[in-house]
Write a protein that holds these residues in place. Structure first.
Motif, PDB file in Angstrom:
ATOM      1  N   GLN A 152     -85.329  35.864   3.288  1.00 45.13           N
ATOM      2  CA  GLN A 152     -83.986  35.296   3.399  1.00 45.13           C
ATOM      3  C   GLN A 152     -84.061  33.825   3.015  1.00 45.13           C
ATOM      4  O   GLN A 152     -84.950  33.100   3.470  1.00 45.13           O
ATOM      5  N   GLU A 196     -78.020  29.656   0.789  1.00 46.68           N
ATOM      6  CA  GLU A 196     -78.581  29.934   2.109  1.00 46.68           C
ATOM      7  C   GLU A 196     -78.084  31.287   2.618  1.00 46.68           C
ATOM      8  O   GLU A 196     -76.914  31.630   2.450  1.00 46.68           O
ATOM      9  N   GLN A 197     -78.974  32.068   3.203  1.00 45.44           N
ATOM     10  CA  GLN A 197     -78.717  33.402   3.742  1.00 45.44           C
ATOM     11  C   GLN A 197     -78.740  34.499   2.672  1.00 45.44           C
ATOM     12  O   GLN A 197     -78.560  35.684   2.999  1.00 45.44           O
ATOM     13  N   THR A 199     -80.447  37.244   0.468  1.00 39.00           N
ATOM     14  CA  THR A 199     -81.645  38.062   0.656  1.00 39.00           C
ATOM     15  C   THR A 199     -82.281  38.309  -0.698  1.00 39.00           C
ATOM     16  O   THR A 199     -81.610  38.780  -1.620  1.00 39.00           O
TER      17      THR A 199
END
Length: 217
Positions: A152, A196-197, A199
């Motif tokens: 992540q 950000e975040q 996957t």
């Protein structure tokens, strides 16, 4: 949808059976203990009381309808081996076996089964990998020394590009996919901007992924 037979309804056998059903398959669960078999009669497609070491009893299970048979009798090595031999005699070609010891593995490997599973060992390796690389959500060996890892994107990598992340390792590590909420990106070039975040699925050698790890934290 496939059909599987799982012999031995201990923790491993039940977990495998329920996950296969969750994935949309059908499962016949087999155990010689009537209380155990009856316990899962409402959760499995079919639960059967059967002594799997007895070839004549196994013959009644219509194993030809199964895409694979999982022998999950891990603790009782003698029963496991007798079951495998009976399955072989019945012409079952796809046999997966849970092995609990090195001796068990050694003997089973001589019987020509499709795959030998070491749940405790494999889980131990996964725990060690998770402790060593806490940024890695999951990983999968795909053979030939290559691994696919799921990570992540951290705040420190927000708005960096795939090229910046993989600098010095682009030839050894490939971005297989990026998932951003409900969006899936499979064509990920050097200029792809990471958020950000996100996957990421990365594929590469263990050595290359290990060198990349410090950037992922």
């Amino acid at each position: 949808m496939a059909h599987f037979t799982v012999i031995g309804l201990g923790r491993f056998g039940v977990a495998a059976s329920l996950e296969l059903i969750y994935l949309g398959h059908t499962v016949t669960g087999v155990d010689k203990n009537s209380q155990i078999a009856e316990k899962y009669v409402d959760e499995l497609t079919q639960a059967v009381i059967c002594d799997a070491t007895d070839e004549h009893s196994l013959r009644e299970l219509d194993l030809d309808a199964s895409d694979a048979v999982v022998v999950a009798i891990g603790e009782d090595m003698e029963s496991s081996l007798l079951c495998i031999l009976a399955l072989k005699n019945l012409g079952v070609s796809e046999i997966w076996v849970k092995a609990s010891t090195k001796a068990h593995h050694t003997i089973v490997s001589k019987l020509g089964v499709s795959r030998i599973i070491h749940p405790e060992e494999e889980m131990g390796i996964r725990v060690a990998q998770a402790l060593n690389y806490p940024m890695v959500e999951d990983y999968l060996s795909v053979g030939h020394g290559l691994y696919v890892v799921e990570i992540q994107v951290s705040a420190g990598l927000n708005e960096s590009t795939a090229g910046q992340l993989l600098i010095d390792s682009e030839e050894e590590i490939k971005v297989v996919m990026v998932k951003r909420e409900q969006q899936i990106f499979t064509q990920v070039g050097r200029d792809f901007v990471l958020m950000e975040q996100d996957t990421l699925l990365l594929c590469g050698t263990r050595e290359a992924l290990k060198l990349l790890a410090p950037k992922l934290g």
